[in-house]
Write an enzyme that holds these catalytic residues in place. Structure first.
Site, PDB file in Angstrom:
ATOM      1  N   LYS A 228      36.852  32.372  39.196  1.00 11.09           N
ATOM      2  CA  LYS A 228      36.617  32.785  40.584  1.00 11.09           C
ATOM      3  C   LYS A 228      37.560  32.038  41.532  1.00 11.09           C
ATOM      4  O   LYS A 228      38.409  31.279  41.088  1.00 11.09           O
ATOM      5  CB  LYS A 228      35.138  32.585  40.939  1.00 11.09           C
ATOM      6  CG  LYS A 228      34.160  33.239  39.932  1.00 11.09           C
ATOM      7  CD  LYS A 228      34.096  34.750  40.054  1.00 11.09           C
ATOM      8  CE  LYS A 228      33.440  35.454  38.859  1.00 11.09           C
ATOM      9  NZ  LYS A 228      32.007  35.300  38.716  1.00 11.09           N
TER      10      LYS A 228
HETATM   11  C1  LIG Z   1      30.731  35.761  37.971  1.00 11.15           C
HETATM   12  C2  LIG Z   1      29.737  36.696  38.560  1.00 11.15           C
HETATM   13  C3  LIG Z   1      28.358  36.424  38.593  1.00 11.15           C
HETATM   14  C4  LIG Z   1      27.750  35.270  37.861  1.00 11.15           C
HETATM   15  O1  LIG Z   1      28.300  34.071  38.219  1.00 11.15           O
HETATM   16  P1  LIG Z   1      27.926  32.750  37.395  1.00 11.15           P
HETATM   17  O2  LIG Z   1      28.317  31.661  38.332  1.00 11.15           O
HETATM   18  O3  LIG Z   1      28.777  32.792  36.152  1.00 11.15           O
HETATM   19  O4  LIG Z   1      26.490  32.765  37.091  1.00 11.15           O
HETATM   20  C5  LIG Z   1      27.524  37.291  39.267  1.00 11.15           C
HETATM   21  N1  LIG Z   1      27.999  38.400  39.859  1.00 11.15           N
HETATM   22  C6  LIG Z   1      29.308  38.707  39.821  1.00 11.15           C
HETATM   23  C7  LIG Z   1      29.774  39.935  40.520  1.00 11.15           C
HETATM   24  C8  LIG Z   1      30.208  37.882  39.144  1.00 11.15           C
HETATM   25  O5  LIG Z   1      31.496  38.221  39.083  1.00 11.15           O
END
Ligand SMILES: *Cc1c(COP(=O)(O)O)cnc(C)c1O
Length: 402
Positions: A205
């Site tokens: 991210k």
């Molecule tokens: C990465 C992601 C999540 C989950 O994030 P985590 O921090 O790995 O729990 C939820 N929704 C979307 C759209 C994502 O891309």
């Protein structure tokens, strides 16, 4: 960091210098910050988590931020804080990571999916309006709608917010992709059209804490509830206790919560990363602009830029035009992987997963999501990507599509 889309042994072997689709950017300051936290008095429940929360508040202009150990946890907390429970209905986008829907299932709620806009891959307000009209007729309106800012570009939150007012549902923005993006000249997470916004700090991210997430809100009561449920439902604040405290050691469990806390090591990394948020998003946008130019003559549909939004460009997603691609998406995908391009697919429509099929969903539930899924490929985009690496991606696409 790559999230495999399938079993690794089923993927074509890739050359060793594969360009990943996403990757964290860790600098010397980040390393020093984590070492500092590690040698401090607190490994958890110290000063760094609130400092990281303040940095998130400042970046999003949201009055409150509550950090958690993942976005998945933060989504669960958001659903709970809004009172979601058995018998309630939660709607989200089918083109998202499974966590966007699972959070409702954790609460015992039923889930359904609202189809996407073909050009932004975001929940379509028109499809939402139509589905709400039908739901109102049978008296089965959602309690909560979770739009997802796909790839980092905000949904049309004014339209979704207007529908929320009209039909009386809550809104949680899944902004896991969209930290540092903006909508209508305000940062994503400011919450002008929603109750809560959730961010992820997974390494692919925009900003990372290794694992981590957060929820922002403008509502002090929701912020207090999120914080309470993050830590067992336990409070040490006499004002929140039901009885008279026996002494200064007193704590009360006033609700059933979880341990969804972020550690001080994670917060230290996040705090250090947040100083470069603007730089991260600018670089991703510059690389995206460069892709737009270099790929414009190929038989691809490139990501649409929506007025009113600035994407944080977590993902750069191209769509194949069927006519020009004999072997289809699978052949193009495999050929790119063989050339050392770490392409990926975001996402398989959630309702197609066996768990959701067992709840009664069938392939084809959302026609636009299906059409998107058949054609989409995420190509590499990350802060540390060089123009030479990007040129390699473009050359490989040109070769494969010619
Ligand atoms: C990465 C992601 C999540 C989950 O994030 P985590 O921090 O790995 O729990 C939820 N929704 C979307 C759209 C994502 O891309």
């Amino acid at each position: 960091m790559q999230q495999p889309t399938g079993r690794r042994d089923e993927l074509p072997a890739a050359p060793s210098e594969t360009i990943p689709y996403g990757r964290q950017a860790i600098g010397p300051d980040d390393i020093a910050a984590v070492v500092d936290a590690l040698t401090s008095d607190y490994l958890t429940q110290g000063p760094r988590v609130p400092q990281f929360e303040e940095a998130l508040s400042a970046a999003t202009t949201a009055p409150f931020a509550v950090a958690a150990n993942s976005a998945t946890s933060a989504l669960h907390l958001a659903c709970l804080a809004l009172g979601t429970g058995p018998g309630d209905l939660v709607w989200t986008s089918p083109v998202s990571f499974v966590a966007s829907a699972n959070c409702a299932r954790y609460c015992g709620a039923d889930v359904d999916f609202v189809d996407i806009e073909p050009d932004t891959f975001n929940m379509a307000p028109e499809a939402l309006a139509e589905k709400l009209e039908a739901a109102a007729r049978i008296g089965r309106l959602p309690k909560l709608v979770i739009p997802v800012h796909m790839g980092g570009q905000s949904c049309r939150m004014d339209a979704i917010g207007a529908l929320a007012k009209r039909y009386g549902f809550h809104v949680v923005e899944d902004a896991s992709h969209a930290l540092g993006g903006s909508y209508a000249n305000r940062p994503v997470g400011a919450g002008a059209h929603s109750d809560i916004t959730v961010f992820s700090f997974h390494p692919v991210k925009i900003v990372t804490t290794a694992e981590g997430g957060a929820a922002t809100t403008a509502d002090p009561a929701l912020a207090a509830k999120l914080a309470l449920l993050r830590s067992h439902g336990i409070t040490r604040d006499p004002a929140l206790m039901e009885g008279e405290p026996d002494g200064v050691w007193a704590y009360e469990q006033v609700d059933l919560g979880w341990n969804y806390r972020m550690t001080e090591l994670q917060a230290a990394l996040g705090l250090s990363q947040m100083r470069r948020l603007g730089q991260f998003v600018d670089r991703r946008n510059a690389l995206a602009d460069r892709y737009d130019r270099l790929l414009s003559d190929l038989p691809l549909d490139l990501p649409a830029r929506q007025a009113e939004t600035r994407s944080s460009f977590h993902l750069y997603i191209v769509r194949l035009r069927e006519a020009e691609t004999g072997g289809g998406r699978r052949a193009v995908f495999d050929a790119l992987r063989r050339r050392g391009i770490g392409v990926n697919v975001h996402y398989i429509p959630i309702y197609r997963q066996p768990y959701y099929r067992r709840l009664g969903f069938r392939a084809g539930h959302c026609p636009q999501a299906e059409r998107y899924y058949d054609r989409a490929i995420s190509i590499p985009l990350y802060h540390g990507m060089t123009e030479a690496q990007q040129d390699r991606v473009v050359a490989a696409l040109r070769e494969v599509l010619s």
